[in-house]
Design a protein around this motif. Structure first.
Motif, PDB file in Angstrom:
ATOM      1  N   ALA A 111      -5.872  -0.601   9.536  1.00 27.62           N
ATOM      2  CA  ALA A 111      -6.928  -0.841   8.561  1.00 27.62           C
ATOM      3  C   ALA A 111      -7.132   0.398   7.715  1.00 27.62           C
ATOM      4  CB  ALA A 111      -8.232  -1.218   9.254  1.00 27.62           C
ATOM      5  N   VAL A 112      -7.612   0.162   6.503  1.00 26.32           N
ATOM      6  CA  VAL A 112      -7.974   1.237   5.588  1.00 26.32           C
ATOM      7  C   VAL A 112      -9.469   1.123   5.335  1.00 26.32           C
ATOM      8  CG1 VAL A 112      -7.698   2.149   3.237  1.00 26.32           C
ATOM      9  CG2 VAL A 112      -5.704   1.332   4.510  1.00 26.32           C
ATOM     10  N   GLY A 113     -10.146   2.258   5.382  1.00 22.53           N
ATOM     11  CA  GLY A 113     -11.558   2.313   5.042  1.00 22.53           C
ATOM     12  C   GLY A 113     -11.751   3.223   3.849  1.00 22.53           C
ATOM     13  N   VAL A 114     -12.466   2.720   2.852  1.00 23.14           N
ATOM     14  CA  VAL A 114     -12.746   3.509   1.651  1.00 23.14           C
ATOM     15  C   VAL A 114     -14.250   3.507   1.431  1.00 23.14           C
ATOM     16  CG1 VAL A 114     -12.407   3.718  -0.844  1.00 23.14           C
ATOM     17  CG2 VAL A 114     -10.520   2.936   0.599  1.00 23.14           C
ATOM     18  N   THR A 115     -14.790   4.657   1.059  1.00 21.91           N
ATOM     19  CA  THR A 115     -16.205   4.778   0.742  1.00 21.91           C
ATOM     20  C   THR A 115     -16.396   5.773  -0.384  1.00 21.91           C
ATOM     21  OG1 THR A 115     -18.414   5.209   1.644  1.00 21.91           O
ATOM     22  CG2 THR A 115     -16.621   6.561   2.487  1.00 21.91           C
ATOM     23  N   GLY A 116     -17.491   5.598  -1.104  1.00 23.42           N
ATOM     24  CA  GLY A 116     -17.826   6.525  -2.175  1.00 23.42           C
ATOM     25  C   GLY A 116     -18.448   5.833  -3.368  1.00 23.42           C
ATOM     26  N   ASP A 117     -18.076   4.585  -3.605  1.00 22.48           N
ATOM     27  CA  ASP A 117     -18.611   3.834  -4.729  1.00 22.48           C
ATOM     28  C   ASP A 117     -19.271   2.578  -4.163  1.00 22.48           C
ATOM     29  OD1 ASP A 117     -18.187   4.316  -7.865  1.00 22.48           O
ATOM     30  OD2 ASP A 117     -18.237   2.147  -7.531  1.00 22.48           O
ATOM     31  N   THR A 118     -19.358   1.512  -4.942  1.00 19.66           N
ATOM     32  CA  THR A 118     -19.891   0.276  -4.377  1.00 19.66           C
ATOM     33  C   THR A 118     -18.900  -0.245  -3.349  1.00 19.66           C
ATOM     34  OG1 THR A 118     -18.835  -1.207  -5.976  1.00 19.66           O
ATOM     35  CG2 THR A 118     -21.010  -0.298  -6.572  1.00 19.66           C
ATOM     36  N   SER A 119     -19.377  -1.003  -2.407  1.00 15.13           N
ATOM     37  CA  SER A 119     -18.491  -1.519  -1.359  1.00 15.13           C
ATOM     38  C   SER A 119     -17.365  -2.373  -1.941  1.00 15.13           C
ATOM     39  CB  SER A 119     -19.296  -2.330  -0.341  1.00 15.13           C
ATOM     40  OG  SER A 119     -20.167  -1.485   0.371  1.00 15.13           O
ATOM     41  N   GLU A 120     -17.655  -3.160  -2.970  1.00 12.77           N
ATOM     42  CA  GLU A 120     -16.626  -4.004  -3.587  1.00 12.77           C
ATOM     43  C   GLU A 120     -15.563  -3.148  -4.272  1.00 12.77           C
ATOM     44  OE1 GLU A 120     -19.949  -4.507  -3.828  1.00 12.77           O
ATOM     45  OE2 GLU A 120     -20.031  -6.269  -2.517  1.00 12.77           O
ATOM     46  N   ASN A 121     -15.983  -2.090  -4.963  1.00 20.26           N
ATOM     47  CA  ASN A 121     -15.014  -1.185  -5.594  1.00 20.26           C
ATOM     48  C   ASN A 121     -14.207  -0.434  -4.545  1.00 20.26           C
ATOM     49  OD1 ASN A 121     -15.724  -1.909  -8.193  1.00 20.26           O
ATOM     50  ND2 ASN A 121     -17.138  -0.202  -8.467  1.00 20.26           N
ATOM     51  N   ASP A 122     -14.855  -0.036  -3.461  1.00 18.45           N
ATOM     52  CA  ASP A 122     -14.148   0.615  -2.352  1.00 18.45           C
ATOM     53  C   ASP A 122     -13.040  -0.295  -1.833  1.00 18.45           C
ATOM     54  OD1 ASP A 122     -15.994   2.710  -2.568  1.00 18.45           O
ATOM     55  OD2 ASP A 122     -17.141   2.084  -0.810  1.00 18.45           O
ATOM     56  N   ALA A 123     -13.367  -1.579  -1.661  1.00 15.84           N
ATOM     57  CA  ALA A 123     -12.384  -2.544  -1.147  1.00 15.84           C
ATOM     58  C   ALA A 123     -11.216  -2.700  -2.114  1.00 15.84           C
ATOM     59  CB  ALA A 123     -13.053  -3.898  -0.875  1.00 15.84           C
ATOM     60  N   ALA A 124     -11.504  -2.742  -3.409  1.00 14.06           N
ATOM     61  CA  ALA A 124     -10.434  -2.882  -4.404  1.00 14.06           C
ATOM     62  C   ALA A 124      -9.473  -1.701  -4.343  1.00 14.06           C
ATOM     63  CB  ALA A 124     -11.032  -3.023  -5.798  1.00 14.06           C
ATOM     64  N   ALA A 125      -9.998  -0.505  -4.180  1.00 12.48           N
ATOM     65  CA  ALA A 125      -9.145   0.678  -4.071  1.00 12.48           C
ATOM     66  C   ALA A 125      -8.298   0.617  -2.802  1.00 12.48           C
ATOM     67  CB  ALA A 125      -9.995   1.946  -4.092  1.00 12.48           C
ATOM     68  N   ALA A 126      -8.903   0.159  -1.709  1.00  9.58           N
ATOM     69  CA  ALA A 126      -8.155   0.035  -0.446  1.00  9.58           C
ATOM     70  C   ALA A 126      -7.014  -0.965  -0.579  1.00  9.58           C
ATOM     71  CB  ALA A 126      -9.094  -0.380   0.683  1.00  9.58           C
ATOM     72  N   VAL A 127      -7.288  -2.104  -1.186  1.00  6.93           N
ATOM     73  CA  VAL A 127      -6.254  -3.131  -1.372  1.00  6.93           C
ATOM     74  C   VAL A 127      -5.092  -2.576  -2.173  1.00  6.93           C
ATOM     75  CG1 VAL A 127      -5.742  -5.339  -2.507  1.00  6.93           C
ATOM     76  CG2 VAL A 127      -7.792  -5.113  -1.080  1.00  6.93           C
ATOM     77  N   ALA A 128      -5.387  -1.857  -3.248  1.00  2.00           N
ATOM     78  CA  ALA A 128      -4.318  -1.286  -4.074  1.00  2.00           C
ATOM     79  C   ALA A 128      -3.439  -0.347  -3.263  1.00  2.00           C
ATOM     80  CB  ALA A 128      -4.922  -0.550  -5.273  1.00  2.00           C
ATOM     81  N   GLY A 129      -4.046   0.476  -2.426  1.00  4.00           N
ATOM     82  CA  GLY A 129      -3.285   1.397  -1.602  1.00  4.00           C
ATOM     83  C   GLY A 129      -2.417   0.699  -0.577  1.00  4.00           C
ATOM     84  N   ILE A 130      -2.977  -0.303   0.060  1.00  6.18           N
ATOM     85  CA  ILE A 130      -2.240  -1.050   1.094  1.00  6.18           C
ATOM     86  C   ILE A 130      -1.033  -1.754   0.474  1.00  6.18           C
ATOM     87  CG2 ILE A 130      -2.377  -3.060   2.639  1.00  6.18           C
ATOM     88  CD1 ILE A 130      -5.378  -2.182   3.081  1.00  6.18           C
ATOM     89  N   GLU A 131      -1.245  -2.416  -0.651  1.00  2.00           N
ATOM     90  CA  GLU A 131      -0.158  -3.147  -1.286  1.00  2.00           C
ATOM     91  C   GLU A 131       0.913  -2.208  -1.814  1.00  2.00           C
ATOM     92  OE1 GLU A 131      -2.180  -5.739  -4.051  1.00  2.00           O
ATOM     93  OE2 GLU A 131      -2.694  -7.161  -2.449  1.00  2.00           O
ATOM     94  N   ALA A 132       0.526  -1.034  -2.304  1.00  2.00           N
ATOM     95  CA  ALA A 132       1.503  -0.063  -2.796  1.00  2.00           C
ATOM     96  C   ALA A 132       2.409   0.443  -1.671  1.00  2.00           C
ATOM     97  CB  ALA A 132       0.794   1.110  -3.465  1.00  2.00           C
ATOM     98  N   ALA A 133       1.914   0.417  -0.444  1.00  2.00           N
ATOM     99  CA  ALA A 133       2.712   0.872   0.702  1.00  2.00           C
ATOM    100  C   ALA A 133       3.579  -0.253   1.274  1.00  2.00           C
ATOM    101  CB  ALA A 133       1.791   1.430   1.787  1.00  2.00           C
ATOM    102  N   GLY A 134       3.531  -1.434   0.649  1.00  2.00           N
ATOM    103  CA  GLY A 134       4.413  -2.527   1.065  1.00  2.00           C
ATOM    104  C   GLY A 134       3.827  -3.478   2.087  1.00  2.00           C
ATOM    105  N   PHE A 135       2.524  -3.415   2.297  1.00  4.60           N
ATOM    106  CA  PHE A 135       1.858  -4.312   3.245  1.00  4.60           C
ATOM    107  C   PHE A 135       0.983  -5.302   2.497  1.00  4.60           C
ATOM    108  CE2 PHE A 135       2.651  -0.424   5.633  1.00  4.60           C
ATOM    109  CZ  PHE A 135       3.144  -0.900   6.836  1.00  4.60           C
ATOM    110  N   ALA A 136       0.536  -6.330   3.202  1.00  6.02           N
ATOM    111  CA  ALA A 136      -0.458  -7.248   2.666  1.00  6.02           C
ATOM    112  C   ALA A 136      -1.832  -6.749   3.093  1.00  6.02           C
ATOM    113  CB  ALA A 136      -0.218  -8.661   3.188  1.00  6.02           C
ATOM    114  N   ALA A 137      -2.814  -7.019   2.249  1.00  5.45           N
ATOM    115  CA  ALA A 137      -4.182  -6.601   2.517  1.00  5.45           C
ATOM    116  C   ALA A 137      -5.054  -7.834   2.735  1.00  5.45           C
ATOM    117  CB  ALA A 137      -4.729  -5.790   1.352  1.00  5.45           C
ATOM    118  N   LYS A 138      -5.969  -7.717   3.684  1.00  2.00           N
ATOM    119  CA  LYS A 138      -6.953  -8.769   3.913  1.00  2.00           C
ATOM    120  C   LYS A 138      -8.320  -8.133   3.756  1.00  2.00           C
ATOM    121  CE  LYS A 138      -8.154 -12.484   7.109  1.00  2.00           C
ATOM    122  NZ  LYS A 138      -7.837 -13.069   8.423  1.00  2.00           N
ATOM    123  N   ALA A 139      -8.930  -8.383   2.581  1.00  2.00           N
ATOM    124  CA  ALA A 139     -10.199  -7.758   2.249  1.00  2.00           C
ATOM    125  C   ALA A 139     -11.342  -8.713   2.484  1.00  2.00           C
ATOM    126  CB  ALA A 139     -10.203  -7.283   0.802  1.00  2.00           C
TER     127      ALA A 139
END
Length: 139
Positions: A111-139
């Motif tokens: 799992a990836v955890g992101v914090t610093g902005d709104t929770s929805e924006n945090d999730a969007a950043a996490a999804v982008a990172g996960i997908e860039a590494a070749g995995f699927a993301a479940k947000a």
């Protein structure tokens, strides 16, 4: 399994996405399928307490097998359940969006955890990172 190099890609892309979206300074953590720390970065300007929030978002996701968005819905509908879960896990769960499962097929590999902005924006950043590494993301 998530390698260290893949975890670094997740963090780098999540941070880059945050900058492109104009988000506040982010903190990003990557955990393996057992909830163990693989990597963490806190951007300049992010408060020092952000590590525990990022870890809590990711930890809840991986330990429960549900992303932060599902945990938040569960907390809203059954607050006693999430309170009990958080007690069972020593207060380590932060049940809000931004805790995103890393999937390989049907298997949760971390799992990836992101914090610093709104929770929805945090999730969007996490999804982008996960997908860039070749995995699927479940947000």
């Amino acid at each position: 399994m998530i390698t260290l190099d893949q975890a670094k890609v997740m963090i780098d892309v999540a941070r880059k996405t945050g900058r492109e979206m104009g988000l506040k300074p982010l903190s990003v953590v990557v955990l393996d399928a057992g909830g163990h720390l693989l990597a963490f970065e806190r951007e300049d300007g992010a408060s020092p307490g952000r590590f525990e929030i990022a870890r809590g978002k990711a930890y809840g996701a991986v330990m429960l097998g549900m992303p932060g968005s599902a945990q938040m819905a569960r907390a809203e509908g059954q607050a006693y359940f999430m309170a009990a879960v958080n007690g069972a896990f020593g207060g380590k769960v932060v049940p809000v969006p931004g805790g995103v499962l890393v999937m390989q097929g049907d298997a949760v590999v971390g799992a990836v955890g992101v914090t610093g902005d709104t929770s929805e924006n945090d999730a969007a950043a996490a999804v982008a990172g996960i997908e860039a590494a070749g995995f699927a993301a479940k947000a």
